[in-house]
Write an enzyme that holds these catalytic residues in place. Structure first.
Site: not given
Ligand SMILES: CC(C)(COP(=O)(O)OP(=O)(O)OC[C@H]1O[C@@H](n2cnc3c(N)ncnc32)[C@H](O)[C@@H]1OP(=O)(O)O)[C@@H](O)C(=O)NCCC(=O)NCCS
Length: 334
Positions: A116, A286, A256
């Protein structure tokens, strides 16, 4: 005589027509519009459909628009750098395919992979050739077809990514515009948190790797989120400090687009209002290397000569960085 700097003299972009909405994703995986919107800020993302359509298709369209707007002929281009994590093929470079498509007969080109942060790495690399006086017209592309490496059975990643491409032209200037400073970083110890398990030389494609769905993005979202917030905010604050820039001096943050919460945290750390932040995440998601040039493409008509821009990114690697750019022209290049 004042020193030569690299200034952005035009921008082109392309996103595919097909919009994959949160509603449609609800029919594919166990998710819902509310969860996606509140956790990421994304409403829809574009997907490149069709057989044998690679990243070069989008990159070519972005560069064609760039050349039209800047009235540049392909023969004038010296160098094409294509930042991408989803090249058409492992080799040859997508930059070369684009050069051939547009007829850039006197150029050379190469791909650059920094996930990214790829566009920022490309911008800084391209600027070196201009500042050294080696070349006069450098095209920097950020393009990714993320849908080619996303598992549409994995709700934690398939909601985030989309396809798109943007491209800028860099030219020399002795006026006080262009790329003023950059701070790029990487840390390979971040690899376990965000990577593609198979398809490289360590684990070439086999029936087993395909069956195990190892050719898709693997991401530990929460861990990546933590690093992204810290590093993107730190590096943005750092580049402001070392250029004696205060919040009121910043016209635009060009971040980004990985997660709206990461973008907002960076703006807060810089002390700037959300009205000075470029957002495209709601409509494109993204697009990896594509996000920053697509922001510039979307907001081009609002940009004014002399505007102070901070571009900031964080991505797989880990890679991250920020650049300080003084914008070089008013409004939309026709
Ligand atoms: C991926 C992302 C959106 C997930 O959000 P989050 O708030 O961290 O969520 P978590 O991964 O902690 O998951 C929380 C819960 O939601 C659930 N969940 C994950 N994706 C889901 C979705 N699409 N829909 C519904 N629930 C979802 C998980 O299973 C988890 O459930 P649990 O608590 O029962 O285990 C976030 O972590 C993120 O943006 N990460 C960085 C991404 C990034 O910058 N990537 C770099 C590449 S540039």
């Amino acid at each position: 005589m004042s020193e030569i700097r690299a200034v952005i003299t035009g921008i082109g972009g392309y996103v595919p027509d097909y919009a994959l909405t949160n509603k449609e994703l609800e029919t594919m995986v166990d998710t819902n519009d509310d969860w996606i919107t509140s956790r990421t800020g994304i409403k829809e993302r574009r997907i490149l459909k069709g057989k044998d359509q690679g990243t070069s298709v989008m990159a070519t369209k972005a560069v064609e628009e760039l050349l039209r707007k800047t009235r540049t002929s392909p023969e004038q281009i010296d160098l094409i750098i294509c930042a991408t994590t989803t090249p058409d093929m492992i080799f040859p470079a997508t930059a070369n395919l684009v050069a051939d498509n547009i007829g850039a007969k006197h150029s050379f080109g190469f791909d650059l992979q920094a996930a990214c942060s790829g566009f920022l790495y490309g911008l800084v690399t391209g600027a070196q050739f201009i500042e050294a006086g080696t070349y006069r017209k450098v095209v920097v592309i950020g393009a990714d077809k993320m849908s080619s490496i996303i598992d549409y059975q994995d709700r934690t990643t398939c909601i985030i990514f989309g396809d798109g491409a943007g491209a800028v032209l860099l030219e020399p200037t002795q006026e006080p515009y262009g790329l003023r400073d950059s701070h790029l970083r990487s840390d390979g110890s971040g690899a376990p948190h965000l990577h593609l398990k198979a398809g490289g030389s360590r684990r070439p494609a086999t029936v087993e790797t395909v069956t195990a769905r190892e050719h898709f993005v693997y991401q530990e979202g929460a861990a990546v989120f933590k690093y992204a917030v810290k590093h993107m905010a730190d590096v943005s604050a750092d580049i402001m400090k070392r250029n004696q820039l205060h919040a009121e001096d910043i016209d635009w943050l060009v971040p980004h687009q990985a997660n709206k919460r990461i973008i907002d945290a960076t703006a807060e750390r810089m002390g700037i209002g959300y009205d000075k932040v470029m957002y495209t995440i709601h409509k494109y998601g993204n697009t990896t290397s594509g996000t920053i040039p697509l922001c510039l493409w979307d907001y081009e008509s609002k940009l004014k000569k002399g505007d102070n821009l901070i571009m900031a990114a964080f991505g797989g690697g880990f890679t991250w960085g920020a650049t300080y750019v003084i914008w070089g022209y008013d409004g939309k290049a026709s």
